[in-house]
Design an enzyme around this catalytic site. Structure first.
Site, PDB file in Angstrom:
ATOM      1  N   GLU A  46     -41.897 -26.786 -42.801  1.00 10.37           N
ATOM      2  CA  GLU A  46     -41.175 -26.574 -43.891  1.00 10.37           C
ATOM      3  C   GLU A  46     -41.457 -27.745 -45.014  1.00 10.37           C
ATOM      4  OE1 GLU A  46     -36.646 -25.326 -45.746  1.00 10.37           O
ATOM      5  OE2 GLU A  46     -36.968 -26.378 -44.046  1.00 10.37           O
ATOM      6  N   LYS A 116     -37.127 -18.202 -48.999  1.00  4.94           N
ATOM      7  CA  LYS A 116     -35.840 -18.550 -48.119  1.00  4.94           C
ATOM      8  C   LYS A 116     -34.630 -17.703 -48.634  1.00  4.94           C
ATOM      9  CE  LYS A 116     -33.908 -22.472 -46.218  1.00  4.94           C
ATOM     10  NZ  LYS A 116     -34.029 -24.349 -45.966  1.00  4.94           N
ATOM     11  N   CYS A 157     -36.046 -22.082 -41.725  1.00  2.00           N
ATOM     12  CA  CYS A 157     -34.962 -23.091 -41.437  1.00  2.00           C
ATOM     13  C   CYS A 157     -33.489 -22.568 -41.393  1.00  2.00           C
ATOM     14  CB  CYS A 157     -34.931 -24.061 -42.389  1.00  2.00           C
ATOM     15  SG  CYS A 157     -34.000 -25.589 -41.868  1.00  2.00           S
TER      16      CYS A 157
END
Length: 269
Positions: A46, A116, A157
């Site tokens: 990331e 995301k 994440c």
């Protein structure tokens, strides 16, 4: 006939002062993973090409595909004949900024992108405070693709904290869920590997976490520790034994034992 193993490489990349330097370093590491170690699928972390900072997301953002980083990754994937999960880098589209993972195929083709979905907003006073939602716009769509018969999905994440996210991927047929991730150094030791193992067990799938290396000179310090790695720049090369997937599904058939007459998970988009 699908292969019984797939060699993958997770690249825990160091940070660099410019995007161009980060791209050059990534190319060197990707080439080593493919040429020297035989990886067919290479995964980046990331926010590897810029500082992970709410102040920097907008300044570093580019079009995906078509921007500088995407073009470099596409050319690298084509040159090496590999599948390349491009970690994440800031994307700008229609005036909005996203934390986005782009995927490229062995011919350099743009396979797709995932934005995301769950933004990292956390406030632990005196330890870690961050608000992605102050700058970023969340994604709305899932991304899956196939690599040599293996169904692969992408999360980023904070997405891994939501079991419904991985469960939807299970419904979509995902057998390998990849999370480019930059956990903080406070929750990382407690939760990083634990969550990954939980998602893998819950859904009878492989799960990989790929983090940037720890850089204590930054305001936000990433935990590091990509699955089975340490905190420093590192390359982790693994052979995924694909025969384990069906073996586990047969021996512990939880996926067939869900009580859909009592509860149900619904994908809305």
């Amino acid at each position: 006939m699908a292969p019984s193993k797939l060699k993958i490489a997770l690249l825990q990349l160091d940070s660099f002062p410019t995007k161009q330097a980060a791209i050059a370093n990534a190319f060197t590491q990707i080439r080593s993973a493919a040429k020297d170690n035989g990886a067919k699928l290479v995964i980046l972390p990331e926010c590897w090409n810029s500082t992970y900072s709410a102040d920097e997301f907008g300044r570093a953002a580019e079009r995906i595909p078509g921007g500088e980083t995407s073009v470099a990754l596409a050319n690298t994937a084509k040159e090496l004949g590999i599948w390349l999960v491009g970690g994440t880098y800031p994307e700008v589209d229609a005036g909005k900024v996203h934390n986005t993972c782009a995927v490229f195929g062995p011919q350099g083709e743009f396979v797709g992108k995932y934005r995301k979905m769950h933004l990292f907003d956390m406030d632990i006073p005196g330890i870690c405070t961050f608000s992605e939602s102050s700058v970023l716009t969340p994604g709305q769509e899932f991304l899956t693709f196939s690599v040599e018969g293996l169904n692969v999905g992408i999360g980023i994440c904070y997405d891994q904290r939501f079991p419904e996210f991985a469960a939807i991927h299970r419904q979509l047929g995902t057998d390998f869920l990849i999370f480019p991730s930059a956990f903080d150094t406070y929750t990382g030791p407690m939760h990083f590997e634990l969550i990954a193992r939980a998602r893998a067990l819950d859904n009878s799938m492989f799960v990989a976490l790929c983090a940037p290396a720890r850089d204590t000179s930054k305001d936000y310090v990433a935990y590091g520790y990509s699955t089975l790695a340490g905190e420093h720049p590192e390359m982790l090369v693994v052979d995924l034994d694909l025969t384990l997937l069906e073996d586990i599904k047969k021996k512990i058939p939880v996926l067939k034992q869900k009580r859909n007459d009592v509860y149900e998970l619904v994908r809305k988009k």
